[in-house]
Design a protein around this motif. Structure first.
Motif, mmCIF file in Angstrom:
data_model
loop_
_atom_site.group_PDB
_atom_site.id
_atom_site.type_symbol
_atom_site.label_atom_id
_atom_site.label_comp_id
_atom_site.label_asym_id
_atom_site.label_seq_id
_atom_site.Cartn_x
_atom_site.Cartn_y
_atom_site.Cartn_z
ATOM 1 N N GLU A 95 -54.257 27.108 15.221
ATOM 2 C CA GLU A 95 -54.822 26.211 14.217
ATOM 3 C C GLU A 95 -54.013 26.139 12.923
ATOM 4 O OE1 GLU A 95 -58.991 26.988 13.622
ATOM 5 O OE2 GLU A 95 -59.381 27.075 15.785
ATOM 6 N N LEU A 96 -53.020 27.023 12.765
ATOM 7 C CA LEU A 96 -52.206 27.010 11.551
ATOM 8 C C LEU A 96 -50.747 26.680 11.853
ATOM 9 C CD1 LEU A 96 -53.650 30.131 9.673
ATOM 10 C CD2 LEU A 96 -54.483 27.766 9.726
ATOM 11 N N ALA A 97 -50.502 26.091 13.005
ATOM 12 C CA ALA A 97 -49.123 25.871 13.459
ATOM 13 C C ALA A 97 -48.587 24.473 13.170
ATOM 14 C CB ALA A 97 -49.023 26.147 14.959
ATOM 15 N N ALA A 98 -49.441 23.561 12.746
ATOM 16 C CA ALA A 98 -48.978 22.186 12.537
ATOM 17 C C ALA A 98 -47.897 22.137 11.456
ATOM 18 C CB ALA A 98 -50.144 21.292 12.138
ATOM 19 N N VAL A 99 -46.850 21.370 11.719
ATOM 20 C CA VAL A 99 -45.791 21.155 10.733
ATOM 21 C C VAL A 99 -45.880 19.708 10.274
ATOM 22 C CG1 VAL A 99 -43.312 21.127 10.291
ATOM 23 C CG2 VAL A 99 -44.307 22.910 11.744
ATOM 24 N N SER A 100 -46.118 19.538 8.979
ATOM 25 C CA SER A 100 -46.301 18.215 8.393
ATOM 26 C C SER A 100 -45.033 17.779 7.667
ATOM 27 C CB SER A 100 -47.476 18.267 7.409
ATOM 28 O OG SER A 100 -47.515 17.136 6.577
ATOM 29 N N THR A 101 -44.884 16.475 7.520
ATOM 30 C CA THR A 101 -43.767 15.939 6.734
ATOM 31 C C THR A 101 -44.198 15.592 5.309
ATOM 32 O OG1 THR A 101 -44.194 13.639 7.408
ATOM 33 C CG2 THR A 101 -42.733 14.951 8.824
ATOM 34 N N ALA A 102 -45.415 15.980 4.914
ATOM 35 C CA ALA A 102 -45.929 15.561 3.610
ATOM 36 C C ALA A 102 -45.067 16.072 2.461
ATOM 37 C CB ALA A 102 -47.369 16.038 3.436
#
Length: 282
Positions: free
Chosen positions: A257-264
């Protein structure tokens, strides 16, 4: 009569790492701001800043401090059993004072059923802000990269039931830079929710190896079962809700649940997000 020179931006948390950096960057940019603090003796002395005493639990003080403010930068409060109630008190005060826009530091994956228990607090805060009709911008920060060396014990071991899960840890400086970008043009970011992460999702084995390489300190990751995690933390004699939160940090990593990589971060700042090794070098 309203003072035309009074700040229309309020900042909380200016005595802490994130809020303090945001307040300094805003001052450096010539932005006037009102700093809401618990202890005025600890407030930073910044050009163009006024100070108001308004603890999160004091709704009347917060409402008075927020009168005349258009935008509130609300750093999430210190971990406590009643943190959501404190957040609601501040948000109620903001709505009552006529604040139009709240920029809130939430958490990656905030949801009512998030494995990381404190992410549920952030979800509840987000929902309350929406229920009041406030315009919102939510900065959903990942775990702070800056804090990872502190998770390594005195024996050089990073312990937890994270398995082989990954976490896209983010630099506090990146979060602060994004916050300043949003606060200098809040209308552009009205209604947005930004996942703020680092450039890569790392296993705790990779985290420990990076800590060791950059700091020269011995560090390795040792997976635990959930039962072992509770047992190894019993010596801190912390309240159960806090131990539950600590352990759920790792089980959330294990659950992915903490693995997402965002481009923000790169999208908003026009530069890459800061990797863990660079955070540790700084």
């Amino acid at each position: 009569m309203t003072d035309p020179a009074a700040p229309t931006l309020a900042v909380t948390g200016s005595t802490g790492r994130l809020g303090g950096r945001v307040a300094r960057l805003l001052a450096d940019a010539g932005v006037r701001q009102r700093l809401l603090v618990r202890d005025p003796a600890r407030a930073p002395q910044l050009a163009g800043a006024t100070v108001a005493v308004a603890p999160y639990a004091d709704g009347a003080a917060a409402r008075e401090a927020l009168t005349g403010v258009d935008t509130l930068f609300m750093v999430s409060g210190s971990e406590s059993a009643d943190r959501v109630d404190q957040h609601r008190t501040v948000l109620d005060a903001a709505a009552g004072a006529g604040v139009g826009h709240v920029v809130y530091t939430s958490f990656l994956g905030a949801a009512p059923d998030a494995t990381f228990l404190l992410a549920r607090d952030h979800w509840a805060t987000e929902q309350h802000a929406r229920s009041l009709g406030l315009t919102t911008t939510f900065l959903r920060d990942g775990l702070y990269a800056d804090d990872l060396p502190g998770m390594v014990g005195d024996d050089g071991v990073l312990r937890g039931p994270a398995g082989d899960g990954r976490a896209s840890v983010v630099a506090i400086s990146d979060v602060a830079d994004v916050a300043v970008t949003v606060l200098r043009d809040p209308v552009r970011h009205a209604g947005a929710t930004y996942d703020l992460t680092g450039p890569a999702a790392l296993t705790l084995t990779e985290v420990a190896a990076t800590v060791a390489e950059v700091t020269g300190r011995a560090a390795r990751y040792e997976p635990e079962t959930v039962e072992e995690a509770y047992a190894s933390r019993a010596r801190y004699d912390a309240p159960r809700w806090l131990v539950d939160a600590w352990v759920s940090t790792y089980t959330a990593i294990a659950a992915g649940e903490l693995a997402a990589v965002s481009t923000a971060v790169p999208d908003l700042l026009g530069r890459p997000a800061t990797p863990l090794a660079e955070v540790l070098r700084q």
